[in-house]
Design a protein around this motif. Structure first.
Motif, mmCIF file in Angstrom:
data_model
loop_
_atom_site.group_PDB
_atom_site.id
_atom_site.type_symbol
_atom_site.label_atom_id
_atom_site.label_comp_id
_atom_site.label_asym_id
_atom_site.label_seq_id
_atom_site.Cartn_x
_atom_site.Cartn_y
_atom_site.Cartn_z
ATOM 1 N N LEU A 145 9.159 -42.791 10.264
ATOM 2 C CA LEU A 145 10.346 -42.761 9.361
ATOM 3 C C LEU A 145 11.260 -42.048 10.612
ATOM 4 C CD1 LEU A 145 12.383 -41.908 6.947
ATOM 5 C CD2 LEU A 145 11.353 -39.898 6.476
ATOM 6 N N LYS A 146 12.481 -42.378 10.785
ATOM 7 C CA LYS A 146 13.185 -41.689 11.689
ATOM 8 C C LYS A 146 14.245 -40.857 10.543
ATOM 9 C CE LYS A 146 13.405 -44.748 16.194
ATOM 10 N NZ LYS A 146 14.434 -45.425 16.984
ATOM 11 N N VAL A 147 14.614 -39.748 11.137
ATOM 12 C CA VAL A 147 15.892 -38.926 10.914
ATOM 13 C C VAL A 147 16.746 -38.329 11.586
ATOM 14 C CG1 VAL A 147 15.607 -36.879 9.825
ATOM 15 C CG2 VAL A 147 13.701 -37.465 9.409
ATOM 16 N N PHE A 148 17.836 -38.724 11.508
ATOM 17 C CA PHE A 148 19.225 -38.585 12.001
ATOM 18 C C PHE A 148 19.740 -37.348 11.555
ATOM 19 C CE2 PHE A 148 18.708 -43.092 13.244
ATOM 20 C CZ PHE A 148 17.997 -42.723 14.710
ATOM 21 N N GLY A 149 20.165 -35.931 11.942
ATOM 22 C CA GLY A 149 20.503 -35.093 10.998
ATOM 23 C C GLY A 149 21.182 -34.471 12.094
ATOM 24 N N PRO A 150 22.763 -33.240 11.440
ATOM 25 C CA PRO A 150 23.184 -32.408 12.583
ATOM 26 C C PRO A 150 21.863 -31.158 12.799
ATOM 27 C CG PRO A 150 23.828 -32.468 10.683
ATOM 28 C CD PRO A 150 23.106 -33.464 10.794
ATOM 29 N N ALA A 151 21.732 -30.673 13.764
ATOM 30 C CA ALA A 151 21.068 -29.514 14.251
ATOM 31 C C ALA A 151 21.344 -28.632 13.223
ATOM 32 C CB ALA A 151 21.457 -28.695 15.192
ATOM 33 N N PRO A 152 20.782 -28.234 12.402
ATOM 34 C CA PRO A 152 19.073 -27.784 12.879
ATOM 35 C C PRO A 152 18.270 -28.812 12.120
ATOM 36 C CG PRO A 152 19.185 -25.671 11.475
ATOM 37 C CD PRO A 152 20.792 -26.661 11.248
ATOM 38 N N HIS A 196 12.628 -48.619 -5.424
ATOM 39 C CA HIS A 196 12.208 -48.900 -4.526
ATOM 40 C C HIS A 196 11.371 -47.263 -4.416
ATOM 41 C CE1 HIS A 196 15.408 -50.993 -1.884
ATOM 42 N NE2 HIS A 196 16.500 -49.956 -3.509
ATOM 43 N N LEU A 197 10.508 -47.685 -3.040
ATOM 44 C CA LEU A 197 9.057 -46.662 -3.226
ATOM 45 C C LEU A 197 9.467 -45.932 -1.597
ATOM 46 C CD1 LEU A 197 6.624 -48.683 -3.444
ATOM 47 C CD2 LEU A 197 7.470 -46.338 -5.124
ATOM 48 N N PRO A 198 9.694 -44.445 -2.297
ATOM 49 C CA PRO A 198 9.749 -43.677 -0.756
ATOM 50 C C PRO A 198 9.256 -44.162 1.443
ATOM 51 C CG PRO A 198 8.269 -42.683 -2.401
ATOM 52 C CD PRO A 198 8.479 -43.893 -2.977
ATOM 53 N N GLN A 199 8.362 -45.106 0.849
ATOM 54 C CA GLN A 199 7.390 -44.913 2.040
ATOM 55 C C GLN A 199 8.065 -45.940 2.769
ATOM 56 O OE1 GLN A 199 6.086 -45.325 -0.747
ATOM 57 N NE2 GLN A 199 4.819 -46.267 -1.739
ATOM 58 N N ASN A 200 9.187 -46.905 2.354
ATOM 59 C CA ASN A 200 9.075 -47.665 2.695
ATOM 60 C C ASN A 200 11.367 -47.879 3.010
ATOM 61 O OD1 ASN A 200 7.249 -50.042 1.710
ATOM 62 N ND2 ASN A 200 8.624 -50.220 -0.494
ATOM 63 N N ILE A 201 11.537 -45.987 2.933
ATOM 64 C CA ILE A 201 12.343 -45.790 4.054
ATOM 65 C C ILE A 201 12.024 -45.428 5.174
ATOM 66 C CG2 ILE A 201 14.201 -44.164 4.035
ATOM 67 C CD1 ILE A 201 14.118 -45.793 1.459
ATOM 68 N N THR A 202 13.195 -46.174 6.302
ATOM 69 C CA THR A 202 12.420 -46.150 7.367
ATOM 70 C C THR A 202 13.408 -45.485 8.189
ATOM 71 O OG1 THR A 202 14.482 -48.187 7.564
ATOM 72 C CG2 THR A 202 12.047 -49.111 7.694
ATOM 73 N N HIS A 203 14.937 -45.288 7.174
ATOM 74 C CA HIS A 203 15.349 -44.274 8.603
ATOM 75 C C HIS A 203 16.514 -42.909 7.067
ATOM 76 C CE1 HIS A 203 15.515 -47.344 11.549
ATOM 77 N NE2 HIS A 203 16.081 -46.888 12.230
ATOM 78 N N ARG A 224 15.573 -50.226 5.338
ATOM 79 C CA ARG A 224 16.112 -49.416 4.376
ATOM 80 C C ARG A 224 16.702 -47.810 4.600
ATOM 81 N NH1 ARG A 224 15.437 -53.545 3.500
ATOM 82 N NH2 ARG A 224 14.437 -54.704 2.244
ATOM 83 N N ILE A 225 18.210 -47.622 4.804
ATOM 84 C CA ILE A 225 19.071 -46.530 5.371
ATOM 85 C C ILE A 225 19.697 -45.632 4.407
ATOM 86 C CG2 ILE A 225 20.410 -45.544 7.079
ATOM 87 C CD1 ILE A 225 20.002 -48.689 8.606
ATOM 88 N N ARG A 281 24.426 -37.947 -13.685
ATOM 89 C CA ARG A 281 24.240 -37.420 -11.423
ATOM 90 C C ARG A 281 23.708 -36.899 -10.876
ATOM 91 N NH1 ARG A 281 29.332 -40.275 -10.839
ATOM 92 N NH2 ARG A 281 31.070 -39.977 -12.144
ATOM 93 N N ALA A 282 22.782 -37.208 -10.270
ATOM 94 C CA ALA A 282 22.218 -36.679 -8.644
ATOM 95 C C ALA A 282 22.967 -36.414 -7.851
ATOM 96 C CB ALA A 282 20.870 -37.429 -8.516
ATOM 97 N N SER A 283 22.530 -35.267 -6.820
ATOM 98 C CA SER A 283 23.138 -34.556 -6.296
ATOM 99 C C SER A 283 22.711 -35.875 -5.148
ATOM 100 C CB SER A 283 22.743 -33.640 -4.897
ATOM 101 O OG SER A 283 22.802 -32.334 -6.187
ATOM 102 N N SER A 284 24.045 -35.361 -4.010
ATOM 103 C CA SER A 284 24.415 -36.591 -2.600
ATOM 104 C C SER A 284 23.017 -37.581 -2.546
ATOM 105 C CB SER A 284 24.573 -35.812 -1.727
ATOM 106 O OG SER A 284 26.333 -35.712 -2.038
ATOM 107 N N GLY A 285 23.095 -39.012 -2.572
ATOM 108 C CA GLY A 285 21.842 -40.071 -1.989
ATOM 109 C C GLY A 285 23.117 -41.623 -2.309
ATOM 110 N N TYR A 286 22.800 -41.702 -1.415
ATOM 111 C CA TYR A 286 23.032 -43.372 -1.268
ATOM 112 C C TYR A 286 22.151 -44.265 -0.212
ATOM 113 C CZ TYR A 286 27.079 -40.119 -2.004
ATOM 114 O OH TYR A 286 27.971 -39.659 -2.581
ATOM 115 N N LEU A 287 21.763 -45.665 -1.177
ATOM 116 C CA LEU A 287 21.022 -46.837 0.608
ATOM 117 C C LEU A 287 21.148 -47.461 0.836
ATOM 118 C CD1 LEU A 287 17.559 -46.893 0.811
ATOM 119 C CD2 LEU A 287 17.305 -48.185 -1.548
ATOM 120 N N ILE A 288 21.154 -47.396 1.886
ATOM 121 C CA ILE A 288 21.731 -49.023 2.443
ATOM 122 C C ILE A 288 20.699 -49.911 3.067
ATOM 123 C CG2 ILE A 288 22.707 -49.941 4.461
ATOM 124 C CD1 ILE A 288 24.958 -49.045 3.094
ATOM 125 N N GLU A 289 20.414 -51.632 2.681
ATOM 126 C CA GLU A 289 19.662 -51.729 2.175
ATOM 127 C C GLU A 289 20.841 -53.475 3.420
ATOM 128 O OE1 GLU A 289 17.011 -53.515 -0.661
ATOM 129 O OE2 GLU A 289 18.670 -52.290 -1.867
#
Ligand SMILES: [Zn+2]
Length: 282
Positions: free
Chosen positions: A84-91, A48-55, A30-31, A17-25
């Motif tokens: 790539l748009k990144v949403f996350g809590p501060a900081p 998948h490829l990293p360059q195709n992640i949109t969010h 690609r979120i 098991r890798a640490s947390s990660g979940y891909l929604i298409e």
């Protein structure tokens, strides 16, 4: 909407098991929810490829939810990926600047790649143009109560008890079309999580402790058991429930059966323990 589990583990080193990660298409988007250690490799394994992640959406900034952030951003940039748009809590903004700013961790690396003659020639041979720009993820810091509206989907964040006051910790609800995906992050049971999970087609909930397992008096109330999670899910009308953030000892023989049995006593819907690279279509 399709969900691929890219990391269903914890900070503990564990090949299964890798640490947390979940891909929604969803549509062309690609979120990626969270990006812990090992998630980058699982992304490739899932085709998948990293360059195709949109969010990229972060529930909170514990290391096991963001250790592969730098790798993802750097690799997507190097492959001339989609914005790539990144949403996350501060900081989130400060961390991104500390990684990819001129004086950041990768400042010298990026100067070498963008400014030295051999690297520039390789870049041109790979189809790039000069001057080569630096990575520029668009960071949007989200706060509890925020709603993010993107074309085709909506994201709602609520604060959940976990690692305050050091970290802002969010539970997340994604609404796309007529489907609802709810993700607990690392939440203790709380009213906010009940609101997020209400009538969800899928609730993905962290599970750091088995029923009857005592970790520490300070931690146990923060780490709901399968039975407790399932009772909450049942009360708010969740259709499908997946337990994730699974520790190595919880995979020992007999433990999955016990966890699922405790949950099935109080939950009528579809139920399973998540595994890396599993997929669900909603
Ligand atoms: Zn955490």
């Amino acid at each position: 909407m399709k969900l691929t589990f890219l990391g269903t583990g914890t900070p503990e080193p564990y090949l299964r098991r890798a640490s947390s990660g979940y891909l929604i298409e969803h549509g062309a988007d690609r979120i990626l929810f969270d990006c812990g250690g090992g998630v980058f490799d699982r992304l490739l394994q899932a085709g998948h490829l990293p360059q195709n992640i949109t969010h990229l959406v972060f529930s909170h900034l514990h290391s096991d939810h963001m250790m592969d952030y730098a790798r993802l951003v750097h690799a997507a940039w190097d492959a001339r990926g989609v914005p790539l748009k990144v949403f996350g809590p501060a900081p989130m903004a400060r961390i991104t600047e500390q990684l990819f700013g001129r004086d950041g961790v990768f400042g010298d690396d990026l100067r070498a790649r963008t400014q030295t003659e051999p690297s520039q020639q390789i870049w041109l041979a790979r189809g790039g143009t000069l001057p080569r720009r630096w990575p520029t993820p668009e960071v949007v810091e989200i706060a509890p109560g925020d709603t993010i509206a993107e074309p085709g989907w909506k994201l709602t964040a609520v604060e959940v008890p976990h690692a305050q006051p050091a970290l802002i910790c969010l539970g997340l609800r994604l609404e796309a079309g007529d489907k609802v995906f709810a993700y607990s992050g690392d939440a203790a049971l709380c009213d906010g999580m009940k609101q997020l999970a209400a009538d969800a087609d899928l609730l993905l909930h962290w599970c750091y402790r088995m029923d009857g397992e005592a970790l520490h008096p300070a931690l146990d109330p923060m780490a709901p058991t399968p039975g407790q999670i399932a009772a909450m899910a049942n009360a708010v009308g969740v259709k499908r429930l997946r337990l994730t953030h699974i520790r190595p000892h919880m995979d020992q023989p007999g433990h999955h059966q016990a966890m699922l049995a405790a949950a099935r006593q109080v939950f009528d819907g579809d139920l399973a323990i998540a595994e890396d690279l599993d997929q669900i279509t909603l």
